[in-house]
Design an enzyme around this catalytic site. Structure first.
Site, mmCIF file in Angstrom:
data_model
loop_
_atom_site.group_PDB
_atom_site.id
_atom_site.type_symbol
_atom_site.label_atom_id
_atom_site.label_comp_id
_atom_site.label_asym_id
_atom_site.label_seq_id
_atom_site.Cartn_x
_atom_site.Cartn_y
_atom_site.Cartn_z
ATOM 1 N N MET A 81 45.215 -13.357 -73.702
ATOM 2 C CA MET A 81 46.418 -13.636 -74.477
ATOM 3 C C MET A 81 47.143 -14.885 -73.979
ATOM 4 S SD MET A 81 48.003 -9.781 -74.927
ATOM 5 C CE MET A 81 49.277 -10.287 -76.089
ATOM 6 N N HIS A 82 48.041 -15.396 -74.834
ATOM 7 C CA HIS A 82 49.089 -16.376 -74.498
ATOM 8 C C HIS A 82 48.608 -17.800 -74.257
ATOM 9 C CE1 HIS A 82 51.432 -12.751 -74.013
ATOM 10 N NE2 HIS A 82 50.878 -12.430 -72.865
ATOM 11 N N ASP A 240 43.318 -9.207 -76.010
ATOM 12 C CA ASP A 240 42.513 -8.351 -75.128
ATOM 13 C C ASP A 240 43.143 -6.975 -74.910
ATOM 14 O OD1 ASP A 240 44.601 -9.311 -73.534
ATOM 15 O OD2 ASP A 240 43.303 -10.223 -72.024
#
Length: 499
Positions: A81-82, A240
């Site tokens: 992520m991110h 995820d």
């Protein structure tokens, strides 16, 4: 025989699962790639490495199994992520991706609060401004690399770029978009209000789709490169943690997940976005349609154990390192560890805090330190469970996946520290299985993700809390929680001495 493929694009490697219609993992391939860490707090990767290693892994999978490419009906993704991937108007990468565990953006987080307002940000995104999220990274590039920012046409997250290179189609789905700080998670749309407040053009944000949405098929070029069939159906996938939830059956109220990978998460299903945790834990869109999940994060969970091994036992494998842990009593003979090696997320949003061993004495052996590390990781995760329980959530059964599910002593430790039944799945594949399940559902194998979970997921073992240990761990947990307030100022002062 028909198959689907789940691609889990992680921080250190891409893991590829071939799954049949009974939910059996017929084959798996893993391909690693490096981090780029030029300075303390920096963490980057080259996006093309993700593509190259995934292509190599898919090619190996087909060659090693000997299956016909036409037997693979669908493919979907789980992704770290991110991470910020910036693309120009021709969708070419402008700079290395800035990853989720990069902590350079403290000043940008402060500016988001000034420009948007903390209460307004929480009302729209359900999350605080933290260094790991995508928007602070975007603002860092805008401030520090203005030439690159001016050339930016779109931003995506890691798995979205991989999927684009496989299909030629550029999208982002809701579970990953929820981790950008730019999504109104209740309305499931990009927030013009936030974009305007921070000076970001909303057109930088890609089109949004559901996690199970069919994006297209594999391009002829990628098919030729890998041996895959060009007609293979490609589905959007999920973050995820959302895929880890799907792959662990966290698809209804009351279900909770503990995942210990590089980072660690405690994740609990939510039917809607109505609850208010006041930013103490994350609140994201699920990979299941019109559902949500709350989540607490330990930045250096499994990484803390990997770090210890590399520094103190680099020539041994993990089995040898953990061999004597079961003989060490609760509390590691009076030794506590805080897993703040790269800062902390929940409940302390602090990029400057660092880890500690407390109570070291000359009588301590290596096995005491190893147990202390494992207990410290679990205590950190328990802080998230504590927040959930204080909000009224009942947590009595937790599915454990990742590194924490590979060791029986650690599974029992989780049962005792969390004071809950711990369930281990027979095929613990976490995010990769969740990605495969999204492909199976998208291909029409099942009427719902829950139906898919009923067919694919089986319980292998369970661990009940030992009440004597539970009481000891409650007392130790209070001591553990006190360490942060006593070491935070010291660690902030030490920042100037860190390279």
């Amino acid at each position: 025989m028909k198959y689907v493929i789940g691609v889990d694009l992680g921080t250190s490697a891409v893991k590829i699962l071939l799954v049949d219609q009974q939910g059996n993992v017929a084959h798996e391939v893993s391909k690693s790639y490096p981090l780029i860490q030029e300075k303390t707090g920096y963490s980057e990767q080259e996006p093309e490495v993700w593509v190259d290693q995934t292509a190599a892994g898919l090619s190996d999978l087909l060659q090693e199994t000997g299956i016909s490419p036409e037997e693979v009906e669908g493919i979907s993704f789980s992704g770290q992520m991110h991470g910020l991937v910036l693309l120009d108007e021709k969708n070419r990468v402008l700079r290395p991706a800035i990853l989720w565990n990069d902590t350079r953006t403290t000043e940008q987080c402060k500016s988001i609060y000034r420009q948007v307002g903390e209460e307004k940000l929480l009302s729209l995104t359900k999350n605080p401004a933290l260094e790991g999220f995508t928007l602070p990274k975007l603002l860092w590039v805008k401030q520090n690399e203005p030439d690159i920012y001016q050339r930016a046409h779109k931003f995506v997250l890691p798995k979205d770029y991989l999927r684009y290179k496989m299909t030629g189609e550029l999208h982002m789905e809701y579970s990953d978009a929820a981790g950008t700080l730019l999504l109104n998670i209740s309305e499931k749309q990009w927030s013009p209000e936030i974009c305007e407040a921070v000076g970001i053009d909303v057109d930088l944000c890609p089109p949004l789709v559901e996690s199970h949405a069919e994006i297209g098929t594999i391009t002829e070029d990628f098919a030729e490169r890998t041996g895959m069939h060009a007609a293979t159906r490609v589905f959007a996938g999920g973050a995820d943690n959302a895929c880890g939830a799907i792959g662990s059956g966290i698809l209804e109220d009351g279900k909770t997940l503990c995942s210990i990978g590089t980072s660690g998460v405690v994740l609990s299903y939510e039917q809607g976005p109505e609850k208010d945790f006041k930013g103490k834990v994350h609140y994201f869109n699920h990979g299941a349609e019109n559902a949500y999940y709350t989540m607490g994060v330990t930045l250096s969970a499994g990484y803390s154990l990997s770090w210890f091994k590399e520094v103190f036992a680099s020539d041994e494998d993990f089995d040898d390192l953990l061999a004597d842990v079961g003989s060490v009593p609760v509390g590691a003979n009076g030794l506590l560890f805080t897993p703040y090696l790269t800062g902390e997320r929940t409940p302390h949003a602090d990029a400057a805090i660092r880890g500690s061993f407390i109570g070291m004495g000359s009588s301590h052996q290596r096995s005491d330190f190893v147990r202390a590390v494992m207990e410290g990781i679990t205590f950190s995760l328990n802080e998230s469970i504590d927040i959930f329980r204080q909000s009224g959530k009942q947590i009595d059964t937790i599915v454990s996946i990742g590194g924490g599910a590979k060791n029986e002593v650690w599974l029992q430790m989780q049962a005792d520290i969390f004071d809950a039944k711990i369930v281990k799945l027979s095929s613990e594949q976490g995010p990769g299985m969740g990605a495969a399940m999204l492909a199976a559902y998208g291909c029409g194998w099942f009427d719902s993700l829950a139906d898919c979970a009923d067919h694919f997921l089986k319980e292998a073992a369970s661990y009940e809390p030992n009440q004597e240990n539970v009481q000891q761990y409650r007392e130790l947990f209070l001591l553990y929680k006190s360490i942060y307030k006593h070491t935070a100022d010291i660690n902030h002062e030490l920042m100037r001495y860190r390279k």
